[in-house]
Design a protein around this motif. Structure first.
Motif, short mmCIF file in Angstrom:
data_model
loop_
_atom_site.label_atom_id
_atom_site.label_comp_id
_atom_site.label_asym_id
_atom_site.label_seq_id
_atom_site.Cartn_x
_atom_site.Cartn_y
_atom_site.Cartn_z
N LEU A 150 -12.79 2.39 3.78
CA LEU A 150 -11.67 3.21 3.28
C LEU A 150 -10.35 2.62 3.76
O LEU A 150 -10.13 2.49 4.96
N GLY A 151 -9.47 2.27 2.84
CA GLY A 151 -8.17 1.70 3.22
C GLY A 151 -8.37 0.30 3.76
O GLY A 151 -8.06 0.02 4.92
N SER A 152 -8.87 -0.60 2.92
CA SER A 152 -9.38 -1.89 3.39
C SER A 152 -8.28 -2.90 3.73
O SER A 152 -8.57 -3.95 4.31
N LEU A 190 -11.72 -0.14 -0.50
CA LEU A 190 -10.92 0.77 -1.35
C LEU A 190 -9.53 0.88 -0.75
O LEU A 190 -9.38 1.17 0.44
N ASP A 191 -8.52 0.65 -1.59
CA ASP A 191 -7.14 0.75 -1.09
C ASP A 191 -6.23 1.14 -2.27
O ASP A 191 -6.50 0.81 -3.42
N MET A 192 -5.17 1.85 -1.95
CA MET A 192 -4.26 2.30 -3.01
C MET A 192 -3.10 1.31 -3.23
O MET A 192 -2.32 1.49 -4.16
N THR A 193 -2.98 0.30 -2.36
CA THR A 193 -1.81 -0.58 -2.40
C THR A 193 -2.17 -1.91 -3.05
O THR A 193 -2.95 -2.69 -2.50
N GLU A 194 -1.60 -2.14 -4.24
CA GLU A 194 -1.96 -3.32 -5.03
C GLU A 194 -1.74 -4.61 -4.23
O GLU A 194 -2.55 -5.53 -4.29
C1 LIG Z 1 -3.06 0.79 8.79
S1 LIG Z 1 -3.53 -0.09 7.38
C2 LIG Z 1 -5.19 -0.53 7.83
C3 LIG Z 1 -5.76 -1.61 6.98
C4 LIG Z 1 -7.14 -2.13 7.38
N1 LIG Z 1 -8.10 -1.07 7.46
C5 LIG Z 1 -7.07 -2.88 8.68
O1 LIG Z 1 -7.78 -2.54 9.63
O2 LIG Z 1 -6.32 -3.86 8.75
C6 LIG Z 1 -3.76 1.25 6.25
C7 LIG Z 1 -4.26 0.84 4.86
O3 LIG Z 1 -4.72 2.02 4.21
C8 LIG Z 1 -4.19 2.11 2.91
N2 LIG Z 1 -4.07 3.55 2.61
C9 LIG Z 1 -3.36 4.47 3.28
N3 LIG Z 1 -3.55 5.69 2.77
C10 LIG Z 1 -4.43 5.54 1.73
C11 LIG Z 1 -5.03 6.44 0.80
N4 LIG Z 1 -4.75 7.75 0.84
N5 LIG Z 1 -5.87 5.95 -0.13
C12 LIG Z 1 -6.14 4.61 -0.17
N6 LIG Z 1 -5.61 3.71 0.68
C13 LIG Z 1 -4.76 4.16 1.63
C14 LIG Z 1 -2.88 1.37 2.98
O4 LIG Z 1 -2.52 0.87 1.71
C15 LIG Z 1 -3.18 0.25 3.97
O5 LIG Z 1 -3.70 -0.89 3.33
#
Ligand SMILES: C[S@@+](CC[C@H](N)C(=O)[O-])C[C@H]1O[C@@H](n2cnc3c(N)ncnc32)[C@H](O)[C@@H]1O
Length: 259
Positions: free
Chosen positions: A90-92, A114-118
């Motif tokens: 989740l939030g990759s 899965l991530d929301m940020t293109e």
């Molecule tokens: C703090 S970063 C962590 C990224 C990754 N897990 C890592 O360990 O490097 C948070 C990530 O979660 C994604 N994100 C935050 N809220 C989200 C949501 N509600 N649904 C999907 N992605 C989300 C952001 O786009 C970002 O890529």
């Protein structure tokens, strides 16, 4: 736009900025409030990011994936992944945990990110290609509405993302839906001590910086149990601010009975 939508958009924009910066070897976490894990930024907090992975794991990864690491733990170290399993991250982000998971489950398994940020998805796809990983699939979407069918995943991992969600109970309910009976969760996240009220958490750091939105231990456990999970545990690993910790969260979907 509601305040919830505005908060989610603030999170998306901040992590888009971080993805673009990581791609060019810079730091996208320096603007007001930072972002979750600023180790790519000189002098920032080593409680987050690449230092949480051992040298062997870092050696398996493209440099851009390591640099883009914005997590607060190492979920691949706690999830005990096996060959052939289906994993969902989740939030990759830049893909670090998806790449490590894809290697762990091998060609008969699959690792979804899965991530929301293109911008993060684009970075993650390039990193997976560079790592030579063929069984990693990156999906665009939000963790409150996972774009996967029910009962399709063996293990859910996540690294410093649930705290950023504007509807954490929806996330827990989605995990209970997509996991197969007996499926498990191994999440790294930021978690507050129960003594801290939400306003006190917000005094210690920003929402986009992964502090203000942290659940407390009791809230985490209650939310997961309400979604139907058993064997729920929240274990602090390192303190990142007064009363706020990096933590490992584990739970299991029961084998039998109603969801
Ligand atoms: C703090 S970063 C962590 C990224 C990754 N897990 C890592 O360990 O490097 C948070 C990530 O979660 C994604 N994100 C935050 N809220 C989200 C949501 N509600 N649904 C999907 N992605 C989300 C952001 O786009 C970002 O890529």
């Amino acid at each position: 736009m509601t305040s919830t939508e505005a908060l989610r958009e603030e999170v998306r924009a901040r992590y888009a900025e971080a993805a673009v910066a990581a791609d060019t070897g810079g730091c996208g976490c320096t603007s007001d409030g930072g972002c979750c894990g600023n180790v790519a930024c000189e002098g920032e907090d080593a409680s987050f990011g690449e230092t949480l992975y051992d040298a062997e794991q870092r050696g398996e990864l493209p440099e851009a994936a390591v640099l883009a690491s914005l997590g607060c733990g190492n979920p691949t170290a706690v999830a005990d992944l096996h060959e052939g399993e289906t994993v969902l991250d989740l939030g990759s982000g830049g893909g670090i945990d998806v790449i490590l998971s894809a290697k762990r489950v091998g060609p008969t398994g699959v690792a979804y990110g899965l991530d929301m940020t293109e911008e993060m998805l684009a970075l993650a796809r390039r990193n997976a290609d560079e790592a030579g990983v063929r069984n990693a699939v990156f999906l665009r979407g939000v963790i409150e509405e996972v774009p996967l069918p029910a009962d399709s995943v063996d293990v859910v991992i996540s690294n410093c993302v649930v705290n950023l969600s504007t509807d954490k109970q929806a996330v827990f309910n989605e995990l209970a839906r997509v996991l197969r009976p007996g499926g498990r969760i191994g999440i790294s996240d930021i978690v507050a001590e129960d003594r801290l009220a939400p306003a006190e958490r917000a005094e210690r750091g920003s929402y986009v910086g992964c502090i203000a939105g942290a659940l407390s231990t009791g809230e985490y456990e209650t939310g997961l149990r309400a979604a139907g999970f058993e064997h729920v545990s929240v274990e602090f690993t390192h303190e990142v601010a007064d009363g706020i910790h990096g933590a490992i969260v584990k739970a299991r979907r029961p084998l039998g009975g109603p969801r």
